[in-house]
Scaffold this active site. Sequence first.
Site, mmCIF file in Angstrom:
data_model
loop_
_atom_site.group_PDB
_atom_site.id
_atom_site.type_symbol
_atom_site.label_atom_id
_atom_site.label_comp_id
_atom_site.label_asym_id
_atom_site.label_seq_id
_atom_site.Cartn_x
_atom_site.Cartn_y
_atom_site.Cartn_z
ATOM 1 N N CYS A 97 0.814 -1.228 0.000
ATOM 2 C CA CYS A 97 0.000 0.000 0.000
ATOM 3 C C CYS A 97 0.841 1.270 0.000
ATOM 4 C CB CYS A 97 -0.955 0.010 1.187
ATOM 5 S SG CYS A 97 -2.127 -1.351 1.135
ATOM 6 N N HIS A 141 -3.391 7.557 1.588
ATOM 7 C CA HIS A 141 -3.775 6.198 1.203
ATOM 8 C C HIS A 141 -5.125 5.905 1.845
ATOM 9 C CE1 HIS A 141 -3.963 1.982 0.614
ATOM 10 N NE2 HIS A 141 -3.721 1.671 1.877
ATOM 11 N N ASN A 150 -10.068 0.071 -0.624
ATOM 12 C CA ASN A 150 -8.617 0.209 -0.534
ATOM 13 C C ASN A 150 -8.001 -0.426 -1.785
ATOM 14 O OD1 ASN A 150 -5.900 -0.152 0.047
ATOM 15 N ND2 ASN A 150 -6.222 -0.859 2.147
HETATM 16 O O1 UT7 Z 1 -3.888 -0.718 3.471
HETATM 17 C C1 UT7 Z 1 -3.123 -1.488 4.318
HETATM 18 C C2 UT7 Z 1 -3.343 -1.112 5.707
HETATM 19 N N1 UT7 Z 1 -4.578 -1.694 6.201
HETATM 20 C C3 UT7 Z 1 -5.256 -1.064 7.107
HETATM 21 O O2 UT7 Z 1 -4.892 0.028 7.477
HETATM 22 C C4 UT7 Z 1 -6.440 -1.769 7.743
HETATM 23 C C5 UT7 Z 1 -6.502 -1.425 9.186
HETATM 24 N N2 UT7 Z 1 -7.585 -2.089 9.897
HETATM 25 C C6 UT7 Z 1 -8.875 -1.777 9.729
HETATM 26 O O3 UT7 Z 1 -9.230 -0.971 8.894
HETATM 27 C C7 UT7 Z 1 -9.883 -2.393 10.669
HETATM 28 O O4 UT7 Z 1 -9.208 -3.051 11.713
HETATM 29 C C8 UT7 Z 1 -10.851 -3.386 9.977
HETATM 30 C C9 UT7 Z 1 -11.836 -2.613 9.128
HETATM 31 C C10 UT7 Z 1 -10.077 -4.362 9.144
HETATM 32 C C11 UT7 Z 1 -11.660 -4.128 11.039
HETATM 33 O O5 UT7 Z 1 -12.337 -3.223 11.894
HETATM 34 P P1 UT7 Z 1 -12.275 -3.429 13.475
HETATM 35 O O6 UT7 Z 1 -13.128 -2.393 14.062
HETATM 36 O O7 UT7 Z 1 -10.814 -3.434 13.855
HETATM 37 O O8 UT7 Z 1 -12.947 -4.839 13.647
HETATM 38 P P2 UT7 Z 1 -12.329 -6.166 14.269
HETATM 39 O O9 UT7 Z 1 -11.359 -6.792 13.331
HETATM 40 O O10 UT7 Z 1 -11.898 -5.870 15.639
HETATM 41 O O11 UT7 Z 1 -13.628 -7.088 14.304
HETATM 42 C C12 UT7 Z 1 -14.759 -6.720 15.100
HETATM 43 C C13 UT7 Z 1 -15.827 -7.761 14.879
HETATM 44 C C14 UT7 Z 1 -15.331 -9.208 15.002
HETATM 45 O O12 UT7 Z 1 -16.334 -9.953 15.642
HETATM 46 P P3 UT7 Z 1 -16.178 -10.369 17.187
HETATM 47 O O13 UT7 Z 1 -14.905 -11.168 17.234
HETATM 48 O O14 UT7 Z 1 -16.081 -9.059 17.916
HETATM 49 O O15 UT7 Z 1 -17.428 -11.135 17.432
HETATM 50 C C15 UT7 Z 1 -15.222 -9.645 13.562
HETATM 51 O O16 UT7 Z 1 -15.401 -11.041 13.411
HETATM 52 O O17 UT7 Z 1 -16.380 -7.637 13.565
HETATM 53 C C16 UT7 Z 1 -16.361 -8.919 12.913
HETATM 54 N N3 UT7 Z 1 -16.185 -8.715 11.493
HETATM 55 C C17 UT7 Z 1 -17.195 -8.517 10.640
HETATM 56 N N4 UT7 Z 1 -18.523 -8.481 10.827
HETATM 57 C C18 UT7 Z 1 -19.290 -8.245 9.745
HETATM 58 C C19 UT7 Z 1 -14.998 -8.670 10.801
HETATM 59 N N5 UT7 Z 1 -15.269 -8.438 9.505
HETATM 60 C C20 UT7 Z 1 -16.608 -8.342 9.383
HETATM 61 C C21 UT7 Z 1 -17.463 -8.102 8.285
HETATM 62 N N6 UT7 Z 1 -18.797 -8.074 8.522
HETATM 63 N N7 UT7 Z 1 -17.011 -7.895 7.040
#
Ligand code: UT7
Length: 325
Positions: free
Chosen positions: A115, A252, A282
Site C-alpha cells: 500500500c 492512502h 482500498n
Molecule cells: O492498506 C493497508 C493497511 N490496512 C489497514 O490500514 C487496515 C486497518 N484495519 C482496519 O481498517 C480495521 O481493523 C478493519 C476494518 C479491518 C476491522 O475493523 P475493526 O473495528 O478493527 O474490527 P475487528 O477486526 O476488531 O472485528 C470486530 C468484529 C469481530 O467480531 P467479534 O470477534 O467481535 O465477534 C469480527 O469477526 O467484527 C467482525 N467482522 C465482521 N462483521 C461483519 C470482521 N469483519 C466483518 C465483516 N462483517 N465484514
Amino acid sequence: MAVIRSVIRGVGAYLPKRVLTNADLSRIVDTTDEWIRERTGISARHIAADGELTSDMGIAAARQALVRAGVDPVEIDLVICATATPDRTFPATAVRIQAELGISKGAAFDLQAVCSGFVYGLATADSFLKTGQFKRALVIGAEAFSRILDWTDRSTCVLFGDGAGAVVLEAQPQHGGREDRGILASRIRSDGRFEELLYVDGGPGSTATTGHLRMNGREVFRHAVQKISGVIEEVLVMTGYAADEIDLYVPHQANARILDGIARKLGVTPEKIIVTLGEQGNTSAASIPLALNSAFEQHKLKEGSLVLMEAMGGGFTWGAVLARW
Ligand code: UT7
C-alpha cells in the site's frame, strides 16, 4: 540556490467497469452494508474484468496522465510501477507498460511496497530525477487486489478494490526555496518485524502459488495512525511547513477512521482531505494516485497547491511525500 525538483506535470487514473457493492458482498460472505460502512467508510469497490490485467489498468492511467501533462510517451525515460499484483512473477509489469506505450529507452521496474508503493515510487523517482540520471518519469500505482483476496474471509475481502493511477514527473530547475514546485520532501520507512500482521500466504519462492491476503486488521489499525503521523511530522519539519498550511491532504485510503484519526492529530480540517474510499475501497498502491486524480477532476488541485500524501502497508512499510503542484 537553483536546485532540480521533480515537478508533477499530469495525473491520470483508471477504474474497472464492474462495481461490487456492500449489498453484493452480503450475498457472498456473512456481512452487512451497515458493518462495512460504519467500520471502514466503504460502500463499493471496482473489480477487474476477467482477463483485465494490472498492466492494462496501469497503461490506461498512464495514457491519461501523459495527455494531461502534454508529454509524449517517448519523452519518458523512467517507468516505475508500484504493485503487489504484477501480471506475472517476471518480467516486471512496468516493462510491459513501457513497451505498450512505445517507450524503449531508459529503465522500467516494479516497486513492491504494497500500500505504500506509490509513496515509495515517488521518493525513488525523485531521487533519480534530482541526480540527473533520468529526466521524465511515469510513476504508476496499479493493482488487481481482487485476485489475491480470500473471498470466504469477510474480515479482508470487503476492504479492497482494483484500479490504477499515474503521474508524470519532470526534472525542472527551481529556486531551492519552500515555494518551489515539485516534490519538496519525502520520507520512506519499513520495519519487517511486523510482517505477520499483513501478508500474502503464498509466493513463487515459497509455495509456488500466488496465495491470499491475510491481515490482523485490529493490530494494523493500532500502528497506522502513530506511524503515519510520525513521517508526516518529519516531512513538515524538513520543509518548515505547519500542518495548517497544507492545501490538500491526499492519503492512502484504507479506513475512514484512520484518515479521521490522522487528520485530528495533525489538525487538518475535513474539507482538505480527499476521500475516495467510499466508492473505491482500498486499492493499495493505486489509492493515492486515484485520489489525486479525483482531486484534479474536482478542480481542487491547482498550480501552487501544497499537497501531502502518505501511506502505510504490509511489511510494515510507510512513508509521506510533501509536494507543491
Ligand atoms: O492498506 C493497508 C493497511 N490496512 C489497514 O490500514 C487496515 C486497518 N484495519 C482496519 O481498517 C480495521 O481493523 C478493519 C476494518 C479491518 C476491522 O475493523 P475493526 O473495528 O478493527 O474490527 P475487528 O477486526 O476488531 O472485528 C470486530 C468484529 C469481530 O467480531 P467479534 O470477534 O467481535 O465477534 C469480527 O469477526 O467484527 C467482525 N467482522 C465482521 N462483521 C461483519 C470482521 N469483519 C466483518 C465483516 N462483517 N465484514
